[in-house]
Design a protein around this motif. Sequence first.
Motif, PDB file in Angstrom:
ATOM      1  N   GLU A  16      -2.116  12.352   4.453  1.00  0.00           N
ATOM      2  CA  GLU A  16      -2.892  13.441   3.568  1.00  0.00           C
ATOM      3  C   GLU A  16      -4.121  12.697   2.840  1.00  0.00           C
ATOM      4  OE1 GLU A  16      -4.115  16.581   2.017  1.00  0.00           O
ATOM      5  OE2 GLU A  16      -2.561  16.672   3.800  1.00  0.00           O
ATOM      6  N   ALA A  17      -3.990  11.446   2.467  1.00  0.00           N
ATOM      7  CA  ALA A  17      -4.906  10.810   1.826  1.00  0.00           C
ATOM      8  C   ALA A  17      -6.263  10.385   2.764  1.00  0.00           C
ATOM      9  CB  ALA A  17      -4.523   9.288   1.470  1.00  0.00           C
ATOM     10  N   VAL A  18      -6.026  10.419   3.948  1.00  0.00           N
ATOM     11  CA  VAL A  18      -6.964  10.094   5.118  1.00  0.00           C
ATOM     12  C   VAL A  18      -7.486  11.789   5.379  1.00  0.00           C
ATOM     13  CG1 VAL A  18      -7.644   9.595   7.300  1.00  0.00           C
ATOM     14  CG2 VAL A  18      -6.082   7.887   6.119  1.00  0.00           C
ATOM     15  N   ARG A  19      -6.786  12.509   5.525  1.00  0.00           N
ATOM     16  CA  ARG A  19      -7.316  13.774   5.813  1.00  0.00           C
ATOM     17  C   ARG A  19      -8.016  14.415   4.596  1.00  0.00           C
ATOM     18  NH1 ARG A  19      -2.225  15.564   6.412  1.00  0.00           N
ATOM     19  NH2 ARG A  19      -2.146  14.787   8.574  1.00  0.00           N
ATOM     20  N   SER A  20      -7.994  14.045   3.440  1.00  0.00           N
ATOM     21  CA  SER A  20      -8.570  14.651   2.367  1.00  0.00           C
ATOM     22  C   SER A  20      -9.755  13.576   1.821  1.00  0.00           C
ATOM     23  CB  SER A  20      -7.750  14.901   1.158  1.00  0.00           C
ATOM     24  OG  SER A  20      -7.121  13.731   0.677  1.00  0.00           O
ATOM     25  N   GLY A  21      -9.864  12.579   2.389  1.00  0.00           N
ATOM     26  CA  GLY A  21     -11.172  11.792   2.281  1.00  0.00           C
ATOM     27  C   GLY A  21     -10.684  10.853   1.101  1.00  0.00           C
ATOM     28  N   VAL A  22      -9.664  10.703   0.640  1.00  0.00           N
ATOM     29  CA  VAL A  22      -9.283   9.804  -0.475  1.00  0.00           C
ATOM     30  C   VAL A  22      -9.446   8.317   0.045  1.00  0.00           C
ATOM     31  CG1 VAL A  22      -7.489   8.810  -2.119  1.00  0.00           C
ATOM     32  CG2 VAL A  22      -7.516  11.478  -1.569  1.00  0.00           C
ATOM     33  N   VAL A  23      -9.053   8.103   1.282  1.00  0.00           N
ATOM     34  CA  VAL A  23      -9.237   6.976   2.017  1.00  0.00           C
ATOM     35  C   VAL A  23      -9.489   6.918   3.316  1.00  0.00           C
ATOM     36  CG1 VAL A  23      -6.977   6.632   2.570  1.00  0.00           C
ATOM     37  CG2 VAL A  23      -8.073   4.605   1.958  1.00  0.00           C
ATOM     38  N   SER A  24     -10.403   5.968   3.921  1.00  0.00           N
ATOM     39  CA  SER A  24     -10.596   5.950   5.232  1.00  0.00           C
ATOM     40  C   SER A  24      -9.484   5.554   6.079  1.00  0.00           C
ATOM     41  CB  SER A  24     -11.769   5.285   5.619  1.00  0.00           C
ATOM     42  OG  SER A  24     -11.611   4.045   5.451  1.00  0.00           O
ATOM     43  N   ALA A  25      -9.323   5.855   7.407  1.00  0.00           N
ATOM     44  CA  ALA A  25      -8.350   5.280   8.271  1.00  0.00           C
ATOM     45  C   ALA A  25      -8.629   3.736   8.377  1.00  0.00           C
ATOM     46  CB  ALA A  25      -8.558   5.922   9.645  1.00  0.00           C
ATOM     47  N   GLY A  26      -9.961   3.498   8.269  1.00  0.00           N
ATOM     48  CA  GLY A  26     -10.424   1.905   8.309  1.00  0.00           C
ATOM     49  C   GLY A  26      -9.705   1.120   7.299  1.00  0.00           C
ATOM     50  N   ASP A  27      -9.821   1.841   6.041  1.00  0.00           N
ATOM     51  CA  ASP A  27      -9.488   1.050   4.692  1.00  0.00           C
ATOM     52  C   ASP A  27      -7.952   1.096   4.749  1.00  0.00           C
ATOM     53  OD1 ASP A  27     -11.886   0.684   4.053  1.00  0.00           O
ATOM     54  OD2 ASP A  27     -12.057   2.261   2.552  1.00  0.00           O
ATOM     55  N   LEU A  28      -7.429   2.055   5.172  1.00  0.00           N
ATOM     56  CA  LEU A  28      -5.914   1.843   5.394  1.00  0.00           C
ATOM     57  C   LEU A  28      -5.384   0.970   6.170  1.00  0.00           C
ATOM     58  CD1 LEU A  28      -3.461   3.595   4.031  1.00  0.00           C
ATOM     59  CD2 LEU A  28      -3.497   5.350   5.975  1.00  0.00           C
ATOM     60  N   VAL A  29      -5.704   1.105   7.107  1.00  0.00           N
ATOM     61  CA  VAL A  29      -4.992  -0.011   8.443  1.00  0.00           C
ATOM     62  C   VAL A  29      -5.596  -1.354   7.887  1.00  0.00           C
ATOM     63  CG1 VAL A  29      -5.674  -0.968  10.450  1.00  0.00           C
ATOM     64  CG2 VAL A  29      -5.447   1.682  10.305  1.00  0.00           C
ATOM     65  N   GLN A  30      -6.803  -1.633   7.312  1.00  0.00           N
ATOM     66  CA  GLN A  30      -6.996  -2.848   6.892  1.00  0.00           C
ATOM     67  C   GLN A  30      -5.914  -3.434   5.785  1.00  0.00           C
ATOM     68  OE1 GLN A  30      -9.823  -5.325   7.820  1.00  0.00           O
ATOM     69  NE2 GLN A  30      -8.237  -6.382   6.712  1.00  0.00           N
ATOM     70  N   ALA A  31      -5.604  -2.442   4.708  1.00  0.00           N
ATOM     71  CA  ALA A  31      -4.578  -2.615   3.669  1.00  0.00           C
ATOM     72  C   ALA A  31      -3.351  -3.048   4.483  1.00  0.00           C
ATOM     73  CB  ALA A  31      -4.574  -1.280   2.946  1.00  0.00           C
ATOM     74  N   SER A  32      -3.119  -2.405   5.366  1.00  0.00           N
ATOM     75  CA  SER A  32      -1.642  -2.711   6.197  1.00  0.00           C
ATOM     76  C   SER A  32      -1.868  -4.045   6.835  1.00  0.00           C
ATOM     77  CB  SER A  32      -1.324  -1.599   7.296  1.00  0.00           C
ATOM     78  OG  SER A  32      -0.342  -2.154   7.933  1.00  0.00           O
ATOM     79  N   LEU A  33      -2.951  -4.155   7.214  1.00  0.00           N
ATOM     80  CA  LEU A  33      -3.031  -5.942   7.919  1.00  0.00           C
ATOM     81  C   LEU A  33      -3.147  -6.810   6.760  1.00  0.00           C
ATOM     82  CD1 LEU A  33      -6.093  -4.978  10.411  1.00  0.00           C
ATOM     83  CD2 LEU A  33      -3.481  -5.708  10.946  1.00  0.00           C
ATOM     84  N   ASP A  34      -3.656  -6.569   5.637  1.00  0.00           N
ATOM     85  CA  ASP A  34      -3.845  -7.549   4.419  1.00  0.00           C
ATOM     86  C   ASP A  34      -2.281  -7.590   3.729  1.00  0.00           C
ATOM     87  OD1 ASP A  34      -6.393  -7.768   4.743  1.00  0.00           O
ATOM     88  OD2 ASP A  34      -6.757  -6.272   3.055  1.00  0.00           O
ATOM     89  N   ARG A  35      -1.489  -6.582   3.857  1.00  0.00           N
ATOM     90  CA  ARG A  35      -0.280  -6.780   3.177  1.00  0.00           C
ATOM     91  C   ARG A  35       0.609  -7.556   4.397  1.00  0.00           C
ATOM     92  NH1 ARG A  35       3.119  -5.549  -0.646  1.00  0.00           N
ATOM     93  NH2 ARG A  35       5.245  -5.074  -0.491  1.00  0.00           N
ATOM     94  N   ILE A  36       0.655  -7.360   5.829  1.00  0.00           N
ATOM     95  CA  ILE A  36       1.270  -8.174   6.634  1.00  0.00           C
ATOM     96  C   ILE A  36       0.722  -9.698   6.479  1.00  0.00           C
ATOM     97  CG2 ILE A  36       1.234  -8.592   9.263  1.00  0.00           C
ATOM     98  CD1 ILE A  36       0.748  -5.858   9.534  1.00  0.00           C
ATOM     99  N   ALA A  37      -0.487  -9.937   6.407  1.00  0.00           N
ATOM    100  CA  ALA A  37      -0.953 -11.282   6.140  1.00  0.00           C
ATOM    101  C   ALA A  37      -0.358 -11.909   4.837  1.00  0.00           C
ATOM    102  CB  ALA A  37      -2.410 -11.406   6.192  1.00  0.00           C
TER     103      ALA A  37
END
Length: 474
Positions: A16-37
């Motif tokens: 819903e955050a991506v759908r509404s423009g609150v966050v981009s898919a790119g930023d969301l995936v980057q945040a997941s990658l950062d948390r994994i790291a």
Amino acid sequence: MKAAEIVLRDASSMAEAVRSGVVSAGDLVQASLDRIAATDVRVNAFTDVVRERALRRASQIDQSLASDRGARTRELPLLGVPFAVKNLFDIAGLPTLAGSKIEREATPARSDATLVRRLESAGAVLVGGLNMDEYAYGFTTENSHVGAAHNPHDLSRVAGGSSGGSGAAVAAGQVPITLGSDTNGSIRVPASLCGVFGLKPTFGRLPRTGSYPFVSSLDHLGPFARSVRDLAAAYDAMQGPETPGPRDPGCAQRSIELASPALGHGLHGLRIGVLGGWFRERAQPEAITAVDAVAQALGANHTVELPMVEAGRAAAFLITNAEGAALHLPDLRTRPQDFEPLSRDRFLAGALLPAAWVARAQRVRRLYAEQVASLLDRFDILLAPATPCAATPIGAEWFELHGQRLPVRPNMGVLTQPISCIGLPVCAVPVWGAHPSLPIGVQVIAAPWREDLVLRVAAALESAGVAQAPVAPL
């Protein structure tokens, strides 16, 4: 709101955050990658991270949202949501490891597994492959090739297995959805020990094409998530018959029967029984307390016995040993030193089983399934502990049960094996408070093809606050 905060929410909120423009898919995936790291050095859930692929896919989603295709893209239920899969699923360009040393030498997969493709078609973004027991033969994911997966709620303890990395990654907030496999309990055991929701669908419901097999007549694939809404969304996205081409011969090719619309239907009219006998005798007090809490919340006061349960579990053991061994005979003959010692010895034992024993086990399995079907004519839902105890310390060989010392590895599945043996749909729901500091799961079981019922009950338990899957405070 920052992507690093949104990535700790459930998948539906992320989409819903991506759908509404609150966050981009790119930023969301980057945040997941950062948390994994940041966290996986302690959790060890991932064996592969497909960073470039994930960012490229997220960029494609963002470009589509900005184009004239944006309206269609916005409808995707898992829009921009990062997910990961047990490393027995094919990921294009990577060898399919199945937790082993031997498969590292395999030719990289040419395409993704069917279920990976279906989740990406629903808008999700694959970020990597996950730790598991070698060839899915185990219940603790103490993998000697890559190290143990650690339980995010207590890093000194096991994450369960064989889909331990799948349970741990969700509990750690690395991704909100993962995929695992369940032959004898390998989704429900990690879900129980890591405190997340896990769904083992009916045998044959989801296609296994593009996954490394363990025991073809028992293998199931299914999702993990931190909310029932996410679990249902992932399950619904993966349903449906396969198109022409390579197919899973065990897939029932059923039409899509969506479970998500039933989540809010409540408990009215459901006949619910609590499994006694075997399922209480082989559980520590905290596991029984968790079941009792769920039963009380559901108003379930009928205790029933599962007929032939001990014979059913024995049949599952024999079938697992024999079928699993047959798949690996060439490597057992030529390179036994490259197997983990415990899985190698179990496979060797399976290779020596008389064929007459295996044939008899299949007959017992059929009779057992018929007996349980009669019970499910009287009850819509059955409840049972998912594991006999909470997560044990990494390296522990034994646990105590009613004054007896029992080996950990075979007995973590003592309560799940009799259910998967006959292919019933089960949702493992995480319960807190029964153990002083750790979660423990409860199995919500229904008749074949009634995933909608187990998810409906799980949703009611989640709404009541009885079942919860918080992100571990790493």
